[in-house]
Design a protein around this motif. Structure first.
Motif, PDB file in Angstrom:
ATOM      1  N   LEU A   2      -9.793 -58.127 -62.682  1.00 14.04           N
ATOM      2  CA  LEU A   2      -8.639 -58.154 -63.570  1.00 14.04           C
ATOM      3  C   LEU A   2      -9.025 -58.089 -65.040  1.00 14.04           C
ATOM      4  O   LEU A   2      -8.249 -57.586 -65.869  1.00 14.04           O
ATOM      5  CB  LEU A   2      -7.819 -59.418 -63.296  1.00 14.04           C
ATOM      6  N   GLU A   3     -10.200 -58.582 -65.401  1.00 17.69           N
ATOM      7  CA  GLU A   3     -10.633 -58.542 -66.794  1.00 17.69           C
ATOM      8  C   GLU A   3     -10.638 -57.106 -67.327  1.00 17.69           C
ATOM      9  O   GLU A   3     -10.336 -56.863 -68.495  1.00 17.69           O
ATOM     10  CB  GLU A   3     -12.026 -59.160 -66.934  1.00 17.69           C
ATOM     11  N   GLU A   4     -10.966 -56.161 -66.452  1.00 17.38           N
ATOM     12  CA  GLU A   4     -10.942 -54.759 -66.867  1.00 17.38           C
ATOM     13  C   GLU A   4      -9.517 -54.313 -67.165  1.00 17.38           C
ATOM     14  O   GLU A   4      -9.276 -53.571 -68.131  1.00 17.38           O
ATOM     15  CB  GLU A   4     -11.559 -53.876 -65.784  1.00 17.38           C
ATOM     16  N   ASP A  17     -15.725 -55.085 -74.151  1.00 14.26           N
ATOM     17  CA  ASP A  17     -16.129 -54.331 -72.954  1.00 14.26           C
ATOM     18  C   ASP A  17     -17.636 -54.463 -72.737  1.00 14.26           C
ATOM     19  O   ASP A  17     -18.104 -54.684 -71.612  1.00 14.26           O
ATOM     20  CB  ASP A  17     -15.771 -52.850 -73.120  1.00 14.26           C
ATOM     21  N   LYS A  18     -18.387 -54.327 -73.809  1.00 17.30           N
ATOM     22  CA  LYS A  18     -19.844 -54.394 -73.733  1.00 17.30           C
ATOM     23  C   LYS A  18     -20.311 -55.765 -73.271  1.00 17.30           C
ATOM     24  O   LYS A  18     -21.179 -55.882 -72.387  1.00 17.30           O
ATOM     25  CB  LYS A  18     -20.431 -54.061 -75.111  1.00 17.30           C
ATOM     26  N   ARG A  19     -19.727 -56.815 -73.824  1.00 16.25           N
ATOM     27  CA  ARG A  19     -20.162 -58.177 -73.498  1.00 16.25           C
ATOM     28  C   ARG A  19     -19.648 -58.638 -72.142  1.00 16.25           C
ATOM     29  O   ARG A  19     -20.245 -59.511 -71.514  1.00 16.25           O
ATOM     30  CB  ARG A  19     -19.689 -59.129 -74.603  1.00 16.25           C
ATOM     31  N   ARG A  48     -20.436 -49.221 -69.608  1.00 18.41           N
ATOM     32  CA  ARG A  48     -20.750 -48.957 -71.008  1.00 18.41           C
ATOM     33  C   ARG A  48     -20.687 -47.461 -71.304  1.00 18.41           C
ATOM     34  O   ARG A  48     -20.087 -47.034 -72.300  1.00 18.41           O
ATOM     35  CB  ARG A  48     -22.122 -49.524 -71.347  1.00 18.41           C
ATOM     36  N   PHE A  49     -21.297 -46.662 -70.445  1.00 14.17           N
ATOM     37  CA  PHE A  49     -21.292 -45.212 -70.636  1.00 14.17           C
ATOM     38  C   PHE A  49     -19.863 -44.676 -70.631  1.00 14.17           C
ATOM     39  O   PHE A  49     -19.457 -43.916 -71.512  1.00 14.17           O
ATOM     40  CB  PHE A  49     -22.117 -44.555 -69.529  1.00 14.17           C
ATOM     41  N   ILE A  50     -19.077 -45.080 -69.630  1.00 11.48           N
ATOM     42  CA  ILE A  50     -17.710 -44.564 -69.503  1.00 11.48           C
ATOM     43  C   ILE A  50     -16.830 -45.055 -70.639  1.00 11.48           C
ATOM     44  O   ILE A  50     -16.001 -44.307 -71.173  1.00 11.48           O
ATOM     45  CB  ILE A  50     -17.136 -44.950 -68.129  1.00 11.48           C
TER      46      ILE A  50
END
Length: 453
Positions: free
Chosen positions: A342-344, A395-397, A406-408
């Motif tokens: 869900l965080e995404e 997003d990174k952390r 990270r790439f996407i």
């Protein structure tokens, strides 16, 4: 039970033989015996279970392979090997079309696509499986296929889009333009949403439901910058009573949380590769460790730094290893490989709302992630570009070393070239990998090669 094991073994052998090369498959006598596999729902379920097992073992979303390589390809992992290798070339951004990793990622994804197509064809042709089970089987197989196509598209751009097991078609198939690939995935995911249910068919959420398909569809819309459609879907997922944000950092990677949309279960309580691949202690790392740019992106009081990363000091120097998954003794009863959580949804929704200039509406979603990590929330007013940068930082952390996030994320935001500051070999064309040379030699219709290779 013996029959099911036989079916699974048969499918595994079929995949190894029939999909060794991209889409060039052997002649039909090597294909799944559809009359046997799909004569009843029990054997059809076994075929689908075999596909899930292969996806767990090696695919863009599991197995710790691609997430390792893409984390090293960007700025999350440092490669501490000193010997020249294909994996080190990925880290150094020096991959070529003969790189074995470039080939293996491609081949594994197309293997799963071929198997999914076989299952869909077999289920559709079956005269003994009921319509309810047919919908579920076809929907889940089509979802797996869609996930594979999405990752292939993000990595390679224009790609072949095989929708059949017909070897005469697949041996000479052309690449579809990247925009067409995304349109095809959209079409397929809309169909998946009509075929599978919102309710999970297992309490542990080891099989995807309708919301998993919708989350992937939102990602497709975001890749096309169709913010309004993505917003509608993400709000639907966020408001579902099935899900609840996990407030305890220590429980995020445990299987029981209501924040999990979909996860894959290891066999026989095995430890996950994500727990073992990065482990080192009392020494310097000899493969991968967390990079300085990633460590420096955290504030000292960030609970993710304290709980998902472990310092290891050796000879006066401190290195950092991944600690998201912690069970390494093969008595693993509480950690499954989480694919979507869900965080995404929260961070994607914050991103979408920001692109729509709904700044005040976006802040609560990014702040929910920040405050769970005990960081100071962002306050209004904040300008659009600054907020997008803050979301990308979260997003990174939050998702480091998870399935190429990270790439996407950088790619979707048009910021892959920010890697130039930390990756000296990074070039503009590195937003795509090359089509494997082996595949072009087998099928000249896969030309032209991606720019720069």
């Amino acid at each position: 039970m013996k029959k099911i094991h036989y079916i699974i073994l048969f499918i595994a052998m079929f995949c190894a033989a029939g999909c060794e090369k991209l889409i060039e498959v052997d002649i039909p006598n090597n294909q799944i015996d559809k009359e046997t596999v799909f004569k009843d729902v029990q054997t059809a379920n076994a075929a689908l279970a075999a596909l899930y097992a292969e996806v767990y073992k090696r695919s863009p979303i599991a197995g710790a392979d691609l997430e390792t390589y893409l984390s090293a390809y960007t700025d999350e992992l440092e490669d501490y090997t000193s010997v020249a290798s294909d994996s080190r070339d990925i880290f150094l951004n020096q991959q070529t079309d003969t790189n074995s990793i470039v080939y293996n990622v491609w081949a594994a994804a197309y293997k799963h696509i071929y198997t999914a197509n076989s299952i869909m064809e077999g289920v559709t042709a079956s005269t003994s499986i009921g319509n309810t089970d047919k919908n579920r089987l076809r929907g889940e197989a089509l979802l797996i296929r869609s996930i594979m196509f999405f990752y292939l598209n993000q990595l390679y751009g224009s790609i072949p889009y095989p929708e059949t097991t017909d070897y005469n078609v697949n041996n000479t198939i052309n690449k579809s333009p990247s925009a067409q690939v995304l349109s095809n995935i959209e079409r397929d995911l809309i169909q998946v949403s009509e075929l599978i249910l919102t309710d999970y068919r297992d309490v542990e959420r080891i099989y995807p439901n309708k919301m998993v398909a919708k989350l992937l569809l939102a990602k497709v819309y975001m890749a096309r910058q169709d913010w309004n459609k993505a917003e509608t879907i993400l709000i639907e997922i966020k408001e579902s009573p099935l899900y609840q944000l996990e407030t305890d950092i220590n429980k995020v990677f445990q299987k029981a949380g209501k924040h999990v949309l979909w996860q894959l279960k290891p066999h026989n309580n095995a430890s996950l590769q994500q727990a073992t691949a990065y482990y080192f202690t009392s020494s310097a790392p000899n493969t991968y460790a967390i990079s300085a740019p990633l460590i420096n992106s955290f504030q000292p009081n960030d609970l993710r730094l304290q709980n998902w990363i472990a310092p290891v000091t050796f000879n006066g120097k401190t290195y950092y290893r991944l600690e998201k998954y912690k069970n390494r003794n093969n008595t693993n009863t509480n950690e499954y490989a989480i694919i979507f959580r869900l965080e995404e949804v929260y961070l994607l929704l914050a991103e979408v709302l920001t692109h729509e200039n709904k700044i005040a509406e976006a802040l609560p979603y990014v702040n929910a992630i920040k405050q769970r990590a005990q960081l100071t929330p962002l306050v209004y007013p904040i300008n659009k570009d600054s907020l997008l940068d803050e979301i990308l930082l979260e997003d990174k952390r939050e998702f480091f070393a998870e399935a190429g996030h990270r790439f996407i994320d950088l790619k979707r935001n048009g910021k892959l070239n920010t890697l130039l500051s930390v990756k000296p070999n990074w070039k503009n064309f590195h937003d795509f990998w090359p089509v494997p040379q082996k595949e072009i030699l087998l099928n000249a219709n896969l030309k032209p090669q991606n720019t720069g290779y």
